[in-house]
Scaffold this active site. Structure first.
Site, PDB file in Angstrom:
ATOM      1  N   GLN A 149      11.575   4.114   0.866  1.00 47.01           N
ATOM      2  CA  GLN A 149      10.630   5.228   0.851  1.00 47.01           C
ATOM      3  C   GLN A 149      10.880   6.215  -0.290  1.00 47.01           C
ATOM      4  OE1 GLN A 149      11.220   5.649   5.384  1.00 47.01           O
ATOM      5  NE2 GLN A 149       9.210   6.539   5.042  1.00 47.01           N
ATOM      6  N   HIS A 174      16.831  -0.185   7.083  1.00 46.19           N
ATOM      7  CA  HIS A 174      15.744   0.723   7.472  1.00 46.19           C
ATOM      8  C   HIS A 174      14.421  -0.013   7.225  1.00 46.19           C
ATOM      9  CE1 HIS A 174      14.492   5.115   8.098  1.00 46.19           C
ATOM     10  NE2 HIS A 174      13.345   4.449   7.985  1.00 46.19           N
ATOM     11  N   ASN A 207      17.483   0.870  11.791  1.00 45.71           N
ATOM     12  CA  ASN A 207      16.626   2.021  12.067  1.00 45.71           C
ATOM     13  C   ASN A 207      15.459   1.601  12.967  1.00 45.71           C
ATOM     14  OD1 ASN A 207      15.586   4.846  11.398  1.00 45.71           O
ATOM     15  ND2 ASN A 207      13.831   3.562  10.859  1.00 45.71           N
ATOM     16  N   GLU A 208      15.346   2.249  14.080  1.00 47.76           N
ATOM     17  CA  GLU A 208      14.219   2.058  15.012  1.00 47.76           C
ATOM     18  C   GLU A 208      13.885   0.596  15.293  1.00 47.76           C
ATOM     19  OE1 GLU A 208      10.923   4.508  13.767  1.00 47.76           O
ATOM     20  OE2 GLU A 208      12.004   6.337  14.315  1.00 47.76           O
TER      21      GLU A 208
HETATM   22  C1  BGC Z   1      10.826   6.180  10.400  1.00 51.35           C
HETATM   23  C2  BGC Z   1      10.584   6.711   8.995  1.00 51.35           C
HETATM   24  C3  BGC Z   1       9.195   7.325   8.918  1.00 51.35           C
HETATM   25  C4  BGC Z   1       9.148   8.484   9.895  1.00 51.35           C
HETATM   26  C5  BGC Z   1       7.883   9.291   9.862  1.00 51.35           C
HETATM   27  C6  BGC Z   1      10.295   7.064  11.495  1.00 51.35           C
HETATM   28  O1  BGC Z   1       9.685   6.270  12.441  1.00 51.35           O
HETATM   29  O2  BGC Z   1      12.172   5.874  10.579  1.00 51.35           O
HETATM   30  O3  BGC Z   1      10.762   5.654   8.095  1.00 51.35           O
HETATM   31  O4  BGC Z   1       8.871   7.718   7.634  1.00 51.35           O
HETATM   32  O5  BGC Z   1       9.311   7.980  11.198  1.00 51.35           O
HETATM   33  O6  BGC Z   1       6.774   8.588  10.309  1.00 51.35           O
END
Ligand code: BGC
Length: 456
Positions: free
Chosen positions: A55, A149, A193-194
């Site tokens: 990003q 990520h 990540n998530e």
């Molecule tokens: C993610 C980011 C994303 C942010 C805002 C999160 O779900 O880890 O990559 O930019 O939310 O939407």
């Protein structure tokens, strides 16, 4: 002590930042007396800002996402391109973060740079990330490193991504290699990540009507398979959602074990996506419980066995009715992402998580997309106040890391949503510090919530 002293300090910082080449537009804060400061946070509390490689770095051409962004048809509004050129400007960005008063930088290592072909690791790219970690040390900033990520190397997506039964082993090999070369420089690490995002979005009805619902689009996945030359493609949220989720659970465990085998004392966790789930109307509780059972509980169980901490990430609440997810409440203020402006979400998820997880919690992401920075100040104040209430209730929360340091590439929505504490001119790459950055930095410096007037 009056806030004036801080203003003088801020002026010095401003001069230093200007000398470092950053252009500041942030206004200084009005006088705030000590009486308006909240309770002190625990000593050593992490105050930080987060980014993710794809990003912000720019030019991540070997990744699955780059392919999907530059294909036709595509679900992305625009490609990531040069992003914030953070790949070349990381030192300035970390120095800026430190000058703001923050003590932690969360960032991710781009797997597709470090392992551009299966089993071929790049020493030059490892050196790059070592320099990033060195900058953190130089500016007195603790590093929280995300090993993955969302984005993966193209070759990995072409082998079936997280649906591939070998994926956890492939991820563990990458984690092992990175930790051998960089582990000694890291302060905290998270594997993924998530990884529960697909479950969070799709495990109950209600999301399929949005743009995200089209992610299951078979044509795009088929075309991507042709482009990578294997006829197979699966990545992130583009794939079989259930299989991807199972693959990610296994990958976390394998990655965790690989990292700990090299550096046992490094705290390693995982960051999960959460919403403050609220039942609306009769019969809603069963639907809400279903969402929790499918999207959070497997991770709570996993991280308790294979994890030293859990990162919680929350942006808003989810209103859940008997038939699934409901749209925002009529007339409720929205963020530029279209969901409700609800800073109390972070408190809600910490309290709920604490009921299930007995290891330390860190807020590894929380933030708001808005062009109006006074809203971000308000959001931060209310969110951090919620964290303070959790601490007062005896919950072991050890950090608040804001999303995001920079206005960056917001996936399908491109550069339209602005989550950054710092604005970026995407032609010149100049950084402009927003008042919210100064505000969060002051909170970090004081280690307390600063109660600022809404009009600030
Ligand atoms: C993610 C980011 C994303 C942010 C805002 C999160 O779900 O880890 O990559 O930019 O939310 O939407």
């Amino acid at each position: 002590m009056e806030y004036t002293e801080l203003n003088e300090w801020q002026c010095k910082r401003r001069q230093m930042l200007l000398a470092g080449g950053a252009a500041l537009t942030g206004s200084l804060w009005p006088k705030v007396s000590l009486a308006e400061l909240g309770e002190e946070f625990p000593h050593g509390f992490l105050w930080g800002a987060a980014t993710a490689g794809h990003q912000v770095e720019g030019g991540n051409i070997n990744s699955d996402s780059w392919l999907l962004e530059n294909m036709q048809p595509t679900l992305f509004d625009e490609p990531s391109g040069d992003a914030c050129d953070h790949y070349n400007r990381f030192d300035q960005d970390i120095s800026m973060l430190s000058d703001l008063g923050l003590n932690t930088f969360r960032f991710s290592i781009e797997w597709s740079r470090v392992e551009p072909e299966a089993g071929q690791f790049s020493r030059a790219q490892i050196d790059h990330y070592r320099r990033v970690l060195e900058s953190c040390q130089r500016y007195g900033v603790r590093s929280m490193v995300t090993f993955n990520h969302f984005t993966t190397p193209r070759w990995f997506a072409g082998l079936g991504g997280w649906e591939n039964p070998e994926s956890s082993w492939l991820f563990a090999r990458y984690c092992d290699w990175v930790t051998r070369h960089l582990g000694e420089w890291m302060n905290y690490a998270t594997t993924l990540n998530e990884p529960n995002l697909t479950q969070l979005l799709f495990c109950i009805p209600g999301y399929e009507l949005t743009k995200l619902g089209t992610i299951k689009d078979q044509e795009i996945i088929r075309k991507a398979g042709t482009r990578v030359g294997t006829g197979r493609f699966s990545s992130w949220i583009f794939g079989d959602l259930e299989q991807v989720h199972q693959g990610l659970l296994q990958a976390h465990q394998a990655g965790y074990e690989a990292i700990k085998a090299v550096r046992p004392e490094l705290p390693v966790g995982v960051s999960i996506a959460m919403e403050d789930d609220q039942p609306v109307g009769p019969g809603a509780m069963a639907m809400l419980e279903r969402k929790r059972r499918l999207s959070y509980l497997p991770w709570f169980e996993m991280v308790q066995k294979h994890g030293d901490f859990l990162g919680v990430q929350a942006y808003s609440r989810a209103r859940i009715g008997a038939r699934g997810r409901l749209p925002p409440q009529a007339g409720y203020p929205l963020t530029d992402m279209g969901y409700e402006f609800y800073p109390e979400a972070v408190e809600g998820v910490i309290r709920y998580t604490h009921g299930h997880v007995k290891i330390p919690l860190y807020v590894t992401e929380n933030g708001v997309a808005t062009m109006d920075d006074t809203r971000r100040v308000d959001y931060i104040r209310r969110a951090v106040s919620g964290v303070a209430r959790c601490l007062a209730a005896g919950i072991d929360v050890r950090g608040y890391i804001h999303w995001s340091l920079l206005d960056n590439f917001e996936w399908l929505d491109g550069y339209r949503p602005h989550f950054g504490l710092v604005a970026v001119d995407h032609r010149t790459f100049q950084r402009h510090i927003k008042p919210s950055a100064t505000y969060l930095g002051e909170i970090a410096r004081q280690n307390r919530v600063l109660v600022v007037p809404r009009s600030a």
